[in-house]
Write an enzyme that holds these catalytic residues in place. Structure first.
Site, short mmCIF file in Angstrom:
data_model
loop_
_atom_site.label_atom_id
_atom_site.label_comp_id
_atom_site.label_asym_id
_atom_site.label_seq_id
_atom_site.Cartn_x
_atom_site.Cartn_y
_atom_site.Cartn_z
N ARG A 70 0.94 -1.27 0.08
CA ARG A 70 0.12 -0.07 -0.02
C ARG A 70 1.00 1.43 -0.22
O ARG A 70 0.29 2.48 0.82
CB ARG A 70 -1.07 0.22 1.29
CG ARG A 70 -1.77 -0.99 1.37
CD ARG A 70 -2.82 -1.07 0.14
NE ARG A 70 -3.70 -2.54 -0.06
CZ ARG A 70 -3.31 -3.54 -0.47
NH1 ARG A 70 -2.21 -3.48 -1.25
NH2 ARG A 70 -3.81 -4.69 -0.58
N SER A 120 -11.01 -0.10 3.99
CA SER A 120 -10.37 -0.85 5.18
C SER A 120 -9.57 0.41 5.76
O SER A 120 -9.17 1.22 5.23
CB SER A 120 -9.34 -1.88 4.46
OG SER A 120 -9.79 -2.90 4.12
N GLU A 212 -4.52 2.36 7.18
CA GLU A 212 -4.46 2.36 5.64
C GLU A 212 -4.72 3.53 4.94
O GLU A 212 -4.38 3.97 4.11
CB GLU A 212 -5.04 0.88 5.03
CG GLU A 212 -5.02 0.74 3.51
CD GLU A 212 -5.59 -0.35 2.97
OE1 GLU A 212 -5.26 -1.30 3.55
OE2 GLU A 212 -5.97 -0.23 1.88
C1 FAD Z 1 -15.31 0.44 -0.12
C2 FAD Z 1 -13.85 0.49 -0.34
C3 FAD Z 1 -12.97 -0.38 -0.56
C4 FAD Z 1 -11.75 -0.42 -0.89
N1 FAD Z 1 -10.95 -1.49 -1.15
C5 FAD Z 1 -9.66 -1.48 -1.24
C6 FAD Z 1 -9.00 -2.64 -1.70
O1 FAD Z 1 -9.61 -3.79 -1.70
N2 FAD Z 1 -7.73 -2.54 -1.75
C7 FAD Z 1 -7.18 -1.23 -1.79
O2 FAD Z 1 -5.87 -1.36 -2.05
N3 FAD Z 1 -7.85 -0.19 -1.49
C8 FAD Z 1 -9.00 -0.21 -1.37
N4 FAD Z 1 -9.79 0.92 -1.20
C9 FAD Z 1 -9.14 2.06 -1.03
C10 FAD Z 1 -9.06 2.96 -2.15
O3 FAD Z 1 -10.32 2.87 -3.04
C11 FAD Z 1 -8.10 2.67 -3.21
O4 FAD Z 1 -6.65 2.33 -2.68
C12 FAD Z 1 -7.90 3.57 -4.39
O5 FAD Z 1 -6.90 3.14 -5.41
C13 FAD Z 1 -7.57 4.77 -3.82
O6 FAD Z 1 -7.63 5.64 -5.52
P1 FAD Z 1 -8.54 7.22 -5.38
O7 FAD Z 1 -8.40 7.39 -6.62
O8 FAD Z 1 -9.97 6.67 -4.72
O9 FAD Z 1 -7.81 7.78 -4.42
P2 FAD Z 1 -8.10 9.07 -3.48
O10 FAD Z 1 -8.98 7.97 -2.16
O11 FAD Z 1 -9.09 9.86 -4.06
O12 FAD Z 1 -7.03 9.75 -2.93
C14 FAD Z 1 -6.04 8.85 -2.27
C15 FAD Z 1 -4.55 9.85 -2.14
O13 FAD Z 1 -3.98 9.53 -3.60
C16 FAD Z 1 -3.81 10.70 -4.07
N5 FAD Z 1 -4.03 10.70 -5.66
C17 FAD Z 1 -5.01 10.29 -6.01
N6 FAD Z 1 -5.05 10.26 -7.60
C18 FAD Z 1 -3.53 10.64 -7.86
C19 FAD Z 1 -2.53 10.81 -8.85
N7 FAD Z 1 -3.03 10.78 -10.24
N8 FAD Z 1 -1.27 10.97 -8.45
C20 FAD Z 1 -0.97 10.93 -7.17
N9 FAD Z 1 -1.76 10.95 -6.20
C21 FAD Z 1 -3.06 10.85 -6.40
C22 FAD Z 1 -4.96 11.56 -3.33
O14 FAD Z 1 -4.28 13.03 -3.55
C23 FAD Z 1 -4.80 11.16 -1.91
O15 FAD Z 1 -3.70 11.53 -1.31
C24 FAD Z 1 -11.14 0.81 -0.84
C25 FAD Z 1 -11.93 1.90 -0.47
C26 FAD Z 1 -13.24 2.03 -0.44
C27 FAD Z 1 -14.13 3.01 -0.09
#
Ligand code: FAD
Length: 218
Positions: A70, A120, A212
């Site tokens: 992660r 999570s 996380e």
């Molecule tokens: C219901 C649910 C289930 C989930 N299950 C999992 C799972 O099974 N496994 C897992 O790993 N994660 C999980 N997640 C966490 C998350 O959805 C993922 O890690 C996802 O990949 C994060 O991407 P995001 O675009 O939503 O990032 P955001 O949550 O919008 O942002 C997270 C961080 O990344 C940064 N960011 C966004 N885009 C970029 C970019 N292009 N370049 C640099 N930084 C950036 C943001 O500024 C922020 O700091 C889950 C979340 C939820 C709500």
């Protein structure tokens, strides 16, 4: 990311089906080296184009991305992911679709998606870090995802916190590594609940849970 996963399935390409149902963007997934069901984004990425803090354009190989559980260089240094090249294999469209659908259904059944939540809350616990006296108790819970871990939910259940509420925030009864907003929960309620979980799990199992999720403004 979901759109990309569907695109690869339509092209009969194997490699991202583990991400079926994972919310978020492709850039976010690279930053956090998102993973589930034994897969991780690092397994498919060949190169990433990114902007560093001085807005220099960088092109990084997989190794230079410093992917770990992660995490990545983009998370450590707060760089912006612009695009990435992934390597996928030709496969059987029907099978790939089935795998992705099974993950989506698993999430719908086992995760409390009916309430607002942040996914999570804690990273899973490296089995190596489980104190010897508790190893036997959790040995049948060990999963390889991506290395040998015990899902954190088991420690939260063991600490008796399932359903615990602070304000409008509750440790989900469906999946205890999720905190759900039952209505009107403040960020402070969620943080208090996170701290309570950390304390109780530390006291009962001598394990330091790592979050996380990221905190902004705290
Ligand atoms: C219901 C649910 C289930 C989930 N299950 C999992 C799972 O099974 N496994 C897992 O790993 N994660 C999980 N997640 C966490 C998350 O959805 C993922 O890690 C996802 O990949 C994060 O991407 P995001 O675009 O939503 O990032 P955001 O949550 O919008 O942002 C997270 C961080 O990344 C940064 N960011 C966004 N885009 C970029 C970019 N292009 N370049 C640099 N930084 C950036 C943001 O500024 C922020 O700091 C889950 C979340 C939820 C709500």
């Amino acid at each position: 990311f979901g759109k990309l996963v569907n695109y690869t399935i339509n092209k009969s390409l194997e490699g991202l089906s583990w991400a079926g149902g994972l919310p978020g963007t492709f850039g976010g997934a690279i930053r956090g080296n998102a993973g589930a069901f034994g897969g991780e984004i690092k397994d498919s990425v060949l190169k990433v184009r990114a902007l560093d803090n001085k807005l220099n354009l960088k092109e990084l190989t997989n190794k230079q991305c410093k992917f770990s559980y992660r995490s990545s260089i983009f998370k450590q240094k707060n760089w912006v992911v612009l695009s990435a090249l992934v390597k996928l294999k030709k496969g059987d469209k029907k099978k790939i679709q089935e795998i992705s659908d099974s993950h989506i259904n698993y999430r719908k059944e086992r995760h409390p998606l009916e309430y607002p939540n942040a996914g999570s809350i804690f990273k899973n616990v490296d089995f190596k870090k489980v104190p010897i006296k508790f190893k036997k108790l959790f040995s049948d819970k060990v999963k390889k995802d991506p290395f040998e871990i015990v899902p954190t939910a088991w420690f939260i259940i063991g600490a008796g916190l399932v359903g615990k509420k602070i304000g409008g925030a509750q440790v989900s009864k469906k999946h205890s590594n999720y905190i759900v907003n039952l209505g009107g929960a403040s960020a402070r309620d969620v943080v208090k609940l996170i701290n309570l979980i950390k304390q109780k799990v530390k006291k009962k199992y001598n394990i330091n849970l790592e979050t996380e999720i990221q905190f902004i403004g705290f």
